[in-house]
Design a protein around this motif. Structure first.
Motif, PDB file in Angstrom:
ATOM      1  N   MET A   1     -65.462  59.679 -93.424  1.00  7.12           N
ATOM      2  CA  MET A   1     -64.395  58.681 -93.263  1.00  7.12           C
ATOM      3  C   MET A   1     -63.128  59.355 -92.763  1.00  7.12           C
ATOM      4  O   MET A   1     -62.661  60.339 -93.337  1.00  7.12           O
ATOM      5  CB  MET A   1     -64.127  57.996 -94.632  1.00  7.12           C
ATOM      6  CG  MET A   1     -63.340  56.719 -94.507  1.00  7.12           C
ATOM      7  SD  MET A   1     -64.296  55.534 -93.488  1.00  7.12           S
ATOM      8  CE  MET A   1     -63.150  54.172 -93.419  1.00  7.12           C
ATOM      9  N   SER A   2     -62.585  58.812 -91.706  1.00  6.77           N
ATOM     10  CA  SER A   2     -61.427  59.428 -91.074  1.00  6.77           C
ATOM     11  C   SER A   2     -60.236  58.490 -91.169  1.00  6.77           C
ATOM     12  O   SER A   2     -60.371  57.275 -91.034  1.00  6.77           O
ATOM     13  CB  SER A   2     -61.781  59.718 -89.610  1.00  6.77           C
ATOM     14  OG  SER A   2     -60.666  60.146 -88.916  1.00  6.77           O
ATOM     15  N   LEU A   3     -59.081  59.082 -91.457  1.00  9.35           N
ATOM     16  CA  LEU A   3     -57.869  58.281 -91.635  1.00  9.35           C
ATOM     17  C   LEU A   3     -56.835  58.738 -90.613  1.00  9.35           C
ATOM     18  O   LEU A   3     -56.429  59.896 -90.604  1.00  9.35           O
ATOM     19  CB  LEU A   3     -57.339  58.515 -93.062  1.00  9.35           C
ATOM     20  CG  LEU A   3     -56.176  57.671 -93.548  1.00  9.35           C
ATOM     21  CD1 LEU A   3     -56.506  56.186 -93.495  1.00  9.35           C
ATOM     22  CD2 LEU A   3     -55.828  58.077 -94.977  1.00  9.35           C
ATOM     23  N   ILE A   4     -56.444  57.835 -89.746  1.00 11.16           N
ATOM     24  CA  ILE A   4     -55.459  58.197 -88.728  1.00 11.16           C
ATOM     25  C   ILE A   4     -54.149  57.489 -89.004  1.00 11.16           C
ATOM     26  O   ILE A   4     -54.116  56.276 -89.227  1.00 11.16           O
ATOM     27  CB  ILE A   4     -55.966  57.841 -87.310  1.00 11.16           C
ATOM     28  CG1 ILE A   4     -57.226  58.647 -86.985  1.00 11.16           C
ATOM     29  CG2 ILE A   4     -54.889  58.119 -86.266  1.00 11.16           C
ATOM     30  CD1 ILE A   4     -57.820  58.354 -85.630  1.00 11.16           C
ATOM     31  N   GLN A   5     -53.096  58.296 -88.973  1.00 14.18           N
ATOM     32  CA  GLN A   5     -51.766  57.752 -89.198  1.00 14.18           C
ATOM     33  C   GLN A   5     -51.129  57.441 -87.841  1.00 14.18           C
ATOM     34  O   GLN A   5     -50.940  58.347 -87.021  1.00 14.18           O
ATOM     35  CB  GLN A   5     -50.935  58.798 -89.947  1.00 14.18           C
ATOM     36  CG  GLN A   5     -49.537  58.320 -90.293  1.00 14.18           C
ATOM     37  CD  GLN A   5     -48.642  59.472 -90.712  1.00 14.18           C
ATOM     38  OE1 GLN A   5     -48.721  60.554 -90.145  1.00 14.18           O
ATOM     39  NE2 GLN A   5     -47.798  59.233 -91.697  1.00 14.18           N
ATOM     40  N   VAL A   6     -50.816  56.173 -87.640  1.00 16.86           N
ATOM     41  CA  VAL A   6     -50.163  55.785 -86.397  1.00 16.86           C
ATOM     42  C   VAL A   6     -48.692  55.539 -86.702  1.00 16.86           C
ATOM     43  O   VAL A   6     -48.346  54.620 -87.448  1.00 16.86           O
ATOM     44  CB  VAL A   6     -50.818  54.530 -85.791  1.00 16.86           C
ATOM     45  CG1 VAL A   6     -50.090  54.103 -84.529  1.00 16.86           C
ATOM     46  CG2 VAL A   6     -52.282  54.800 -85.493  1.00 16.86           C
ATOM     47  N   ILE A   7     -47.861  56.362 -86.128  1.00  9.86           N
ATOM     48  CA  ILE A   7     -46.432  56.316 -86.444  1.00  9.86           C
ATOM     49  C   ILE A   7     -45.681  55.586 -85.341  1.00  9.86           C
ATOM     50  O   ILE A   7     -45.618  56.056 -84.203  1.00  9.86           O
ATOM     51  CB  ILE A   7     -45.860  57.748 -86.576  1.00  9.86           C
ATOM     52  CG1 ILE A   7     -46.651  58.548 -87.610  1.00  9.86           C
ATOM     53  CG2 ILE A   7     -44.377  57.706 -86.918  1.00  9.86           C
ATOM     54  CD1 ILE A   7     -46.361  60.046 -87.594  1.00  9.86           C
ATOM     55  N   ASN A   8     -45.123  54.441 -85.681  1.00  8.64           N
ATOM     56  CA  ASN A   8     -44.156  53.812 -84.795  1.00  8.64           C
ATOM     57  C   ASN A   8     -42.829  54.522 -85.036  1.00  8.64           C
ATOM     58  O   ASN A   8     -42.254  54.396 -86.115  1.00  8.64           O
ATOM     59  CB  ASN A   8     -44.029  52.321 -85.124  1.00  8.64           C
ATOM     60  CG  ASN A   8     -42.867  51.681 -84.376  1.00  8.64           C
ATOM     61  OD1 ASN A   8     -42.376  52.230 -83.393  1.00  8.64           O
ATOM     62  ND2 ASN A   8     -42.416  50.532 -84.871  1.00  8.64           N
ATOM     63  N   PRO A   9     -42.313  55.243 -84.086  1.00  7.84           N
ATOM     64  CA  PRO A   9     -41.089  56.023 -84.347  1.00  7.84           C
ATOM     65  C   PRO A   9     -39.829  55.181 -84.485  1.00  7.84           C
ATOM     66  O   PRO A   9     -38.781  55.699 -84.845  1.00  7.84           O
ATOM     67  CB  PRO A   9     -40.985  56.959 -83.135  1.00  7.84           C
ATOM     68  CG  PRO A   9     -42.355  56.976 -82.541  1.00  7.84           C
ATOM     69  CD  PRO A   9     -42.900  55.599 -82.794  1.00  7.84           C
ATOM     70  N   ASN A  10     -39.894  53.879 -84.183  1.00 11.96           N
ATOM     71  CA  ASN A  10     -38.700  53.079 -84.443  1.00 11.96           C
ATOM     72  C   ASN A  10     -38.903  52.253 -85.715  1.00 11.96           C
ATOM     73  O   ASN A  10     -39.982  52.251 -86.311  1.00 11.96           O
ATOM     74  CB  ASN A  10     -38.324  52.217 -83.222  1.00 11.96           C
ATOM     75  CG  ASN A  10     -39.263  51.053 -82.977  1.00 11.96           C
ATOM     76  OD1 ASN A  10     -39.732  50.389 -83.898  1.00 11.96           O
ATOM     77  ND2 ASN A  10     -39.534  50.788 -81.704  1.00 11.96           N
ATOM     78  N   SER A  71     -56.293  62.528 -91.215  1.00 12.93           N
ATOM     79  CA  SER A  71     -57.021  63.439 -90.318  1.00 12.93           C
ATOM     80  C   SER A  71     -56.197  63.796 -89.089  1.00 12.93           C
ATOM     81  O   SER A  71     -56.386  64.859 -88.497  1.00 12.93           O
ATOM     82  CB  SER A  71     -58.313  62.768 -89.845  1.00 12.93           C
ATOM     83  OG  SER A  71     -59.039  62.281 -90.948  1.00 12.93           O
ATOM     84  N   GLY A  72     -55.328  62.878 -88.712  1.00 12.10           N
ATOM     85  CA  GLY A  72     -54.536  63.132 -87.518  1.00 12.10           C
ATOM     86  C   GLY A  72     -53.455  62.086 -87.383  1.00 12.10           C
ATOM     87  O   GLY A  72     -53.389  61.123 -88.158  1.00 12.10           O
ATOM     88  N   HIS A  73     -52.584  62.286 -86.387  1.00  4.90           N
ATOM     89  CA  HIS A  73     -51.388  61.473 -86.245  1.00  4.90           C
ATOM     90  C   HIS A  73     -51.231  60.998 -84.810  1.00  4.90           C
ATOM     91  O   HIS A  73     -51.497  61.747 -83.869  1.00  4.90           O
ATOM     92  CB  HIS A  73     -50.147  62.289 -86.616  1.00  4.90           C
ATOM     93  CG  HIS A  73     -50.299  63.126 -87.837  1.00  4.90           C
ATOM     94  ND1 HIS A  73     -49.819  62.752 -89.071  1.00  4.90           N
ATOM     95  CD2 HIS A  73     -50.904  64.330 -88.025  1.00  4.90           C
ATOM     96  CE1 HIS A  73     -50.108  63.701 -89.966  1.00  4.90           C
ATOM     97  NE2 HIS A  73     -50.760  64.677 -89.354  1.00  4.90           N
ATOM     98  N   LYS A 209     -58.269  57.135 -79.950  1.00  3.49           N
ATOM     99  CA  LYS A 209     -59.562  57.713 -79.563  1.00  3.49           C
ATOM    100  C   LYS A 209     -59.472  59.227 -79.401  1.00  3.49           C
ATOM    101  O   LYS A 209     -60.421  59.950 -79.721  1.00  3.49           O
ATOM    102  CB  LYS A 209     -60.055  57.101 -78.236  1.00  3.49           C
ATOM    103  CG  LYS A 209     -60.230  55.589 -78.216  1.00  3.49           C
ATOM    104  CD  LYS A 209     -60.829  55.015 -79.456  1.00  3.49           C
ATOM    105  CE  LYS A 209     -62.343  55.202 -79.551  1.00  3.49           C
ATOM    106  NZ  LYS A 209     -62.872  54.545 -80.782  1.00  3.49           N
ATOM    107  N   MET A 210     -58.343  59.723 -78.926  1.00  4.59           N
ATOM    108  CA  MET A 210     -58.205  61.168 -78.756  1.00  4.59           C
ATOM    109  C   MET A 210     -58.150  61.879 -80.103  1.00  4.59           C
ATOM    110  O   MET A 210     -58.723  62.957 -80.263  1.00  4.59           O
ATOM    111  CB  MET A 210     -56.942  61.484 -77.950  1.00  4.59           C
ATOM    112  CG  MET A 210     -57.142  61.214 -76.468  1.00  4.59           C
ATOM    113  SD  MET A 210     -55.798  61.936 -75.518  1.00  4.59           S
ATOM    114  CE  MET A 210     -56.321  61.425 -73.870  1.00  4.59           C
ATOM    115  N   VAL A 211     -57.436  61.270 -81.043  1.00  5.33           N
ATOM    116  CA  VAL A 211     -57.407  61.882 -82.379  1.00  5.33           C
ATOM    117  C   VAL A 211     -58.809  61.876 -82.974  1.00  5.33           C
ATOM    118  O   VAL A 211     -59.282  62.894 -83.512  1.00  5.33           O
ATOM    119  CB  VAL A 211     -56.416  61.151 -83.308  1.00  5.33           C
ATOM    120  CG1 VAL A 211     -56.548  61.665 -84.737  1.00  5.33           C
ATOM    121  CG2 VAL A 211     -54.987  61.335 -82.801  1.00  5.33           C
ATOM    122  N   GLU A 212     -59.484  60.736 -82.886  1.00  5.17           N
ATOM    123  CA  GLU A 212     -60.868  60.687 -83.385  1.00  5.17           C
ATOM    124  C   GLU A 212     -61.721  61.775 -82.748  1.00  5.17           C
ATOM    125  O   GLU A 212     -62.516  62.445 -83.419  1.00  5.17           O
ATOM    126  CB  GLU A 212     -61.501  59.326 -83.056  1.00  5.17           C
ATOM    127  CG  GLU A 212     -61.001  58.172 -83.895  1.00  5.17           C
ATOM    128  CD  GLU A 212     -61.704  56.846 -83.548  1.00  5.17           C
ATOM    129  OE1 GLU A 212     -61.525  55.883 -84.292  1.00  5.17           O
ATOM    130  OE2 GLU A 212     -62.431  56.795 -82.530  1.00  5.17           O
TER     131      GLU A 212
END
Lengths: 243, 243, 243, 243, 243, 243
Positions: A1-10, A71-73, A209-212
């Motif tokens: 199981m992979s967890l990706i953090q997607v950061i909206n910088p605003n 797992s990634g950002h 997809k790149m982080v995955e």
């Protein structure tokens, strides 16, 4: 199981939701997305000043993500604010959406066009093209001349202008793909891809997809050399949460 | 269910197996790999002449793969022979392993080194760096000075030389990642990554992940513009199987 | 007595004659021209797929020319297909007509324009400009938007469009010379040079002069380093004639 | 009477004094120097993470300087952290010391060398060379492999290493000038210039002269286009002091 | 007390006065300006031939200036004729006005436009952009299509055309500053800066400030390496005054 | 019958003879060579100052050659002094020997090395590489560290050093050809080509062949655009012979 953090910088909650939706739509079955935004920052990013502030929010979130064991950002603003700083801080991969979209475009077309928001942000895209090596792969840059948050005002005007610029790019630029130059445009990509009959690329989904991919390959950010963890040093109070 | 065709552009069966194994190890649960090689061609690719021949084999296989309904294609030779021609022929994405490895390296490090086989192939890597935009991201190129098939002779000598060059690159180049410059080195990457403590990148697995990513994003090769299907025209007998 | 082999990489006999005529008109008294085309291939070259096939025909002919003892070879298609592969195979010099025309243009003007056939071939010209180092010497690229064989249909329409684009280039581009971007345009150069009052350059004749010059200087293709003869290896049946 | 604000982007008081001294030594009779450092930040800057934090301190000080009516600003860290953001915020000119030193070097020599602190900061210098256009003017980069604050430890060791690297650069690089790659090296330049018999350039004094020059010419940062004042928007509490 | 020699490389006395006036207006209180022009040369400089002749006049004056003990030299023609030769001859700094204006533009804006006289001089500007590293910082080049001396004919026509081109550049180019591409335009800069609300840069005044800055920093032209004094050798009679 | 004027830009009679001999050895049966040198100038060219003076001599000779009805001109000094100015003045083609040698090298090898005289002249070669577009085609530059006229002192020492540097370049640079960086080395090329087994290129003979080729193709220097004849204007007495 992979967890990706997607950061909206605003700090725009509406945009965080747009971005989160695009990320979730792109994620593989085994991937969970956390869409976050900084506790402190700017409501939209339309220049270098905004980016400098947003970078702190990105670092705050990368640190938190790392502590949560993600797992990634993904840095979901087209200027990729704080990208190299975040890579120092992170263990896993960190991908900016401009980076992701530009790389993706070069894999499906020989040259691409960019459609972004305000003309003043074009210089940021130009600098990223140069840094990533894609200056000669970009056929033209277009701006809809509306602020970022016009994409969240519900009127659909900004979306229509994006569509118009994409059509014009298709006719004039001699390029084979279009890169959408704002996280807030993320949900437009699939439909425009179909309407135009050519890849219209949203960096949010591309970055997911790149982080995955990097995670699956066993690669985090290289800790050998200049992206090694920041050298430990006493930070002032306002920045201690980043250490 | 996604089916990726991994094309070894040379006719060495041992190398096709090495490459197929690396591709399978990298593939997601939902992905099947077909590892193929041309019916006609060269046993190893160590120069432009070999590449020109191999490109025909790549096209033969891309066409066959397209007819089989594969989702995308990998060209598993570090010179990416026939890449743009294959993109014209294909509907889905086509990724070369040099391209995949170089792109991947720039996502995890600011600069990378390349370790390849014979010195005469360095010029091919240099030209690809320039074409992809990564000339300034490459810190140094190294050659083990052994032919490609030495990687399949069972002696382990070539593998040891690759390891030595990687260690030297780590010490001298000031780069944060190493790109392995031959499909036959594919299975060395994981181990070297661990031993060196820095990303050592095999293009075969990287390319598989890129194809998976593009397919998931709904992107094939752009058929608008200069990568459109080849213009239909009568080919001579020897090439009719490519039409 | 010097013998130059001019290879039309496509199988159009009419174009081979056009090219042969241009080559003969350019040849010095002591030079004989053999104009040849591949036994197998494509009738015209309008993309990377066509080029990949044509490259095999070029190699076939280069090998044959070498066996006939020719002094040097010209690859008479504006994409210079198979150029570096042919250089490995050849002992004498090998010159592509795009290369020849671009080099020539930089010797008589500070910047030049290109007029070619289909828009989809522009990317090939762009990549050659980059590989040869002339990106900054090219002021603009133009396409007449007609296929290559329109130059051989006897109607004169394509020729008229070439003329129009040349006139437009003269007015708009601020360049001092025009490069004709197709072997099939070879016979137009002298007349357009006179009409426009500026050098309009055909690569076929330019390449013949370059081969003559290199032969006279005693230079063949360098066999030291990466253009050395291809490493001997068993080729499959379909390619054994190239060995 | 002109007032120049020299901003040490880190919080090291000793370094602020070193920098202030160098700035005052360089200032014209009619120029006053205010040497400041951020209220909050990092004690030294040795990577992208440190730079991202420092950029906020730079903006805080630029805003304060603007309110104090200073004529211009110097960012006295060799990575020029926050430069374009500061330019948006400022009315007067803003000059980074890497920028100042590199520009100056190209005015007195055809190529220059750089001597900096830790190897991990070399990538920052490389990126600035590319952004400013000076990649081909830089003959070589050297690192003394000691942290920034070693320059303030009173032992003189770091200073001796700087001297050694400068001597080596003079012998090996074939360059005509040396750029000192850290604000903390500012006071070494005059002496090394004399000892080596070639320009050894400190960016702090160079930047002071550039600000003076721009002010005298009547130029502030251009407010037409992409360096216009940041678009007014509600900032979160932590950043409200920057508005 | 500092003495700067401003060399008008052509023999037009009116232009020497225009340039001298601009230089004096820019000079600091402690600086004296000597505006000179060659005893022999061309009345205006509008191509490479004119530049080659003017370079001799520049060297004649640099030598004389050095003998007079001037602190530094300005070459006040936008092609910077004889710049590197003059640097060999000089002890103090030598700055060309194209160089000065271009450097200055990059310090106050991310990209700039150029407005010059005849179209045929654009190539000189392009070559200087490349040599100085600023090709990517220049958004566009414009020519008023009037000869240099039209700026001195008293009609004001050339001045009006400069103004028109500047206005057009502001509207179209997306740049933040404009560089005036002729020494004869020197006195227009301040007024146009005000009218346009963006920096319009005259190289003469910019160069004076750069020489002042370098002198204050203690830097002359580097005499280590390739700008060392010319190797002493017997010159023919016509050039003995340059030794 | 074609007449080519080979201009030795320095006043050394011995070198004019060396150059003339090389030119004659390279000329086709139908070509006559006039080897000339300026009436006034420098005895050898080893820097920018020398080049500026030599450029006047080149123009003097080009004008005289034009009046004599020569077909084309060669500038036989490796810095190609006055090349673009001479092209304005000439009707026929003008080729510099650095230009000729570099172009030739890229036609027979993928990368080349340069061997020249004094280290201070390397910067001139670097600038020419950039101007001609060959920076990435040059693997390395070497200097024998002897003045130009050492090639004419009869001792053979300089010739031996050239040979040593060529051997070293062959071993170390990974290049396929060597360019001799001085007109005085012209007669060494054939022998070194044989000894080293790789092309060692003298620009004098290469330039003669290029002029012959251009003349045969019917091309002079383009008079459309920026290489048009210099605008007629009154020159001072010292330069009236150039008009």
């Amino acid at each position: 199981m992979s967890l990706i953090q997607v950061i909206n910088p605003n700090t725009s909650q509406a945009m965080t939701e747009t971005i989160g939706a695009a990320a979730r739509a792109a994620a593989s079955p085994g991937t969970d997305i956390i869409a976050v935004s900084p506790s402190q920052g700017v409501p939209s990013i339309e220049g270098h000043f905004d980016e400098a502030i947003a970078a702190i929010g990105v670092l705050e979130q990368v640190k938190r993500g790392r502590e949560q064991g993600v797992s990634g950002h993904v840095i979901a603003c087209f200027g990729d604010p704080g990208l190299l700083a975040a890579r120092e801080l992170a263990t896993g991969p960190v991908i900016g959406i401009a980076e992701a979209a530009m790389h993706t475009a070069t894999l499906v077309a020989t040259r691409f066009s960019i459609v972004t928001t305000l003309p003043r942000t074009l210089i940021i895209a130009r600098h990223l093209l140069q840094q990533y090596g894609f200056t000669h792969h970009c056929a033209a840059l277009h701006a809809i001349d509306l602020p970022v948050l016009a994409l969240e005002d519900g009127s659909g005007l900004a979306q229509e202008k994006v569509r118009e610029q994409c059509l014009q790019a298709k006719l004039q630029d001699g390029s084979g793909a279009i890169v959408l130059g704002c996280g807030g445009m993320a949900t437009l990509a699939r439909e425009l891809t179909q309407e135009l009959g050519m890849p219209v690329i949203d960096g949010v989904s591309a970055a997911v997809k790149m982080v995955e991919a990097l995670v699956a390959l066993g690669f985090g950010t290289s800790k050998h050399g200049d992206l090694a963890r920041p050298i430990a040093k006493p930070l002032s109070e306002a920045f201690q949460h980043l250490n």
